[in-house]
Write a protein that holds these residues in place. Structure first.
Motif, PDB file in Angstrom:
ATOM      1  N   ASP A   1      -2.211   5.609   1.597  1.00 28.66           N
ATOM      2  CA  ASP A   1      -3.087   4.638   2.200  1.00 28.66           C
ATOM      3  C   ASP A   1      -2.796   4.350   3.513  1.00 28.66           C
ATOM      4  O   ASP A   1      -3.880   4.167   4.279  1.00 28.66           O
TER       5      ASP A   1
ATOM      6  N   TYR B   1       0.820  -1.156   0.097  1.00 25.96           N
ATOM      7  CA  TYR B   1      -0.014   0.042   0.113  1.00 25.96           C
ATOM      8  C   TYR B   1       0.912   1.138   0.094  1.00 25.96           C
ATOM      9  O   TYR B   1       1.996   1.291   0.378  1.00 25.96           O
TER      10      TYR B   1
ATOM     11  N   THR C   1      -1.222   3.119  -4.973  1.00 27.80           N
ATOM     12  CA  THR C   1      -2.447   3.599  -4.169  1.00 27.80           C
ATOM     13  C   THR C   1      -3.612   2.540  -4.505  1.00 27.80           C
ATOM     14  O   THR C   1      -3.849   1.738  -5.567  1.00 27.80           O
ATOM     15  N   GLN C   2      -4.281   1.933  -3.266  1.00 27.59           N
ATOM     16  CA  GLN C   2      -5.067   0.934  -3.461  1.00 27.59           C
ATOM     17  C   GLN C   2      -6.305   1.282  -2.619  1.00 27.59           C
ATOM     18  O   GLN C   2      -7.269   0.280  -2.409  1.00 27.59           O
ATOM     19  N   GLY C   3      -6.379   2.514  -2.064  1.00 21.51           N
ATOM     20  CA  GLY C   3      -7.557   2.750  -0.835  1.00 21.51           C
ATOM     21  C   GLY C   3      -6.988   2.339   0.383  1.00 21.51           C
ATOM     22  O   GLY C   3      -6.141   1.803   0.596  1.00 21.51           O
ATOM     23  N   THR C   4      -7.918   2.805   1.308  1.00 24.38           N
ATOM     24  CA  THR C   4      -7.762   2.365   2.685  1.00 24.38           C
ATOM     25  C   THR C   4      -7.469   1.130   2.821  1.00 24.38           C
ATOM     26  O   THR C   4      -8.444   0.100   2.469  1.00 24.38           O
TER      27      THR C   4
END
Length: 615
Positions: free
Chosen positions: A223, A219, A362-365
């Motif tokens: 993130d 991540y 970036t993959q989100g939280t």
């Protein structure tokens, strides 16, 4: 305790072409030499003699003569050690010693065995700092998995990298008789860890936080910041009750913790949560406060609130509310030199560089999951008692920081003096002035140039040290006599350190023979009493008044560990070109002696520097 930067030549030519694969040189490293029994006993007598009265020395000499006699159990024990050393698959005659030494410890390891580094400060806030540390550590882990972490070379000699296998997903498991280790790169867990999560503690709650995505890409730092914010939001809304903080149990004496852990594991949900902690790549401890000063930061890194710790994990990054940060390390598989290399790699470049190197995106939280435990009244009472006992234990330890901003290796070298010898002799002079005696002193010497190399135990007090202290305290001695004694003691110190680096030291050899007798004495027909281990030389030489270790890195401010005996002052020092920072620890009952030592140390450094400068 572990850390020395000097390294002796092992006879390998500096032009040797070493493998660039992380573990590619392990089989090519020389073996730790096994001393003869007679050589070890001769050195033992030389090393303990300066600490003994004539009567004590005579008693020790008699015990050594008995130990070396033909037919002595010691002869059979040493022969068994020689047999082990010659076995295929043995890399070091110390291969059994190290687990016995570290994992055999039965008291609490928290504060007693773990050590810490306080990192240099940055302007980053808590979430940013923690995300940066995670990003750098994950990048290092993935490079290690690919064996792309360059082997450390020192003076043209490759060093063992085996300890790096204990950096990620290693957990010390408590046992009734001896602890074990749950760690990758073993038959039980082949290859590197495939875990994708860390465990984050906040306000006593433990959360699993994914740091590597499902497809293997880490991540991004942004993130991770979002994930950490989720952890703190959840922890702040519902702080753990003081009798539910399972991490507090890791502060118990090991057999007691083993029994409690068995009760915990009887519940499948608890077992799943413990498994999540034990397999986590590492721990991140997010504190909800900012320490008032540097010493308070060091103290919290050393022990802190046990409810927000899990001391059995090999690596715990601790990040305070103001972004100040450091690391606490479980010692069984990791020495300071390995952690220094790891920390330097993590802190040596920015998070964006680490992210680019590891392929982070970036993959989100990332997923965040609270680890839940089902605790009956007995377990809750056990946790509460452990927490109270450790808080009292921490309060019973006195500490102090001492900084010398105008003295470092540059000054020592300009005075034609070994920097480490200068520091060690200053400690001896200050200790004599503070306590009126010259006591047993331990210094850790790194031996990673050997297969499975770790450290050797150096005993600092030599006849030359006694002569040096006497000369400095002699009002009739002129400056020339004091300088001569100082330089003679420094030369003796350097010579002994080189002996240790080359495996010529007595203590661990004798100690391993004692352990072999306990393990296999009956089988070997070597059960007879060995009075050497009751002799004044053995007991006095190993009763530390000073326990010392150094950790030189521009990325850390302070290094520290707890004292090792009721009479001991622990001295952890960061000696760099332009300054010397020291963290002292001792039992609170003798705190005044530590403070007196610190004041005398300030004077001693100035006095010794001026003495050499006037030459």
């Amino acid at each position: 305790m572990t850390v020395t930067s000097t390294q002796a030549s092992t006879g390998t030519a500096a032009t040797t072409e070493w493998s660039t694969s992380t573990f590619g040189n392990e089989e090519r490293l020389p073996r730790v030499p096994l001393p003869t029994l007679d050589d070890t006993c001769a050195r033992f007598l030389d090393w303990c003699a300066p600490l003994l009265t004539p009567e004590q020395l005579a008693a020790t000499e008699a015990a050594v003569a008995e130990y070396l006699a033909e037919g002595s159990p010691a002869r059979a024990l040493h022969a068994d050690l020689e047999r082990f050393d010659a076995e295929p698959g043995t890399r070091s005659w110390l291969d059994v010693f190290w687990p016995a030494r570290y994992l055999g410890r039965r008291d609490r390891i928290a504060l007693n065995a773990n050590f810490f580094f306080l990192f240099q400060d940055t302007d980053a806030d808590q979430f940013t700092r923690a995300a940066e540390l995670i990003t750098g550590a994950v990048a290092f882990k993935l490079a290690l998995d690919a064996e792309a972490v360059p082997p450390v070379l020192q003076r043209g000699q490759a060093l063992s990298m085996e300890q790096n296998k204990f950096l990620f997903s290693e957990t010390r498991i408590p046992g009734a008789e001896q602890d074990t280790v749950r760690v990758p790169y073993t038959d039980q867990w082949p290859g590197p860890s495939t875990a994708r999560h860390v465990v984050v503690f906040n306000r006593g709650n433990a959360f699993a936080l994914d740091v590597i995505g499902p497809d293997g890409a880490p991540y991004s730092p942004e993130d991770l910041k979002a994930g950490l914010a989720e952890v703190v939001k959840a922890g702040g809304n519902s702080p753990a009750a003081p009798d539910t903080t399972v991490g507090s149990l890791t502060t118990k004496a090991r057999a007691e913790w083993a029994a409690t852990r068995a009760r915990l594991l009887a519940d499948p949900g608890n077992a799943a949560s413990i498994d999540t902690i034990e397999t986590a790549l590492f721990v991140v401890n997010l504190e909800s406060f900012a320490p008032k000063d540097v010493q308070a930061a060091c103290d919290h890194l050393l022990h802190g609130d046990s409810g927000n710790r899990y001391f059995d994990k090999s690596v715990s990054f601790i990040v305070f509310a103001d972004g100040r940060a450091g690391i606490n390390v479980e010692h069984c598989g990791l020495d300071g030199t390995t952690i220094l290399s790891f920390v330097d790699a993590v802190l040596g470049r920015g998070a964006e560089e680490h992210a680019a190197a590891s392929g982070a995106r970036t993959q989100g939280t990332p997923p965040v999951r609270l680890l839940e435990f089902t605790l009956d009244d007995e377990l809750r009472a056990d946790i509460a008692a452990a927490r109270r006992a450790f808080a009292e234990y921490g309060a019973a330890t006195a500490t102090r920081t001492v900084s010398f901003p105008d003295f470092g290796t540059k000054v020592a070298k300009s005075l034609k003096m070994s920097p480490d010898a200068f520091a060690q002799l200053a400690y001896q002079l200050a200790h004599k002035r503070a306590k009126g005696i010259t006591g047993a002193t331990y210094e850790s010497i790194a031996t990673r140039q050997y297969q499975n190399g770790r450290t050797e135990a150096m005993r600092v007090v030599t006849p030359e040290v006694l002569a040096f202290v006497a000369a400095m305290e002699d009002t009739g001695a002129d400056a020339a006599a004091k300088r001569a004694a100082f330089r003679a003691a420094a030369e003796a110190h350097v010579a002994r350190a080189k002996d240790c680096q080359q495996g010529r030291a007595p203590e661990q050899h004798l100690w391993e023979l004692q352990l072999i007798q306990k393990r296999r004495g009956e089988q070997l027909g070597a059960t007879g009493h060995l009075s050497l281990y009751d002799s004044p030389g053995w007991t006095v030489m190993r009763n530390d008044y000073l326990s010392t270790s150094s950790a030189p890195s521009v990325n850390i401010q302070y290094f520290g560990f707890g004292s090792t005996s009721p009479t001991c002052i622990g001295i952890a020092y960061v000696l760099l070109p332009d300054h010397l920072n020291i963290y002292l620890s001792t039992p609170a009952a003798v705190a005044e002696q530590m403070h007196t030592f610190a004041e005398h140390l300030r004077d001693a450094v100035t006095e010794l520097r001026d003495l050499l400068a006037s030459e």
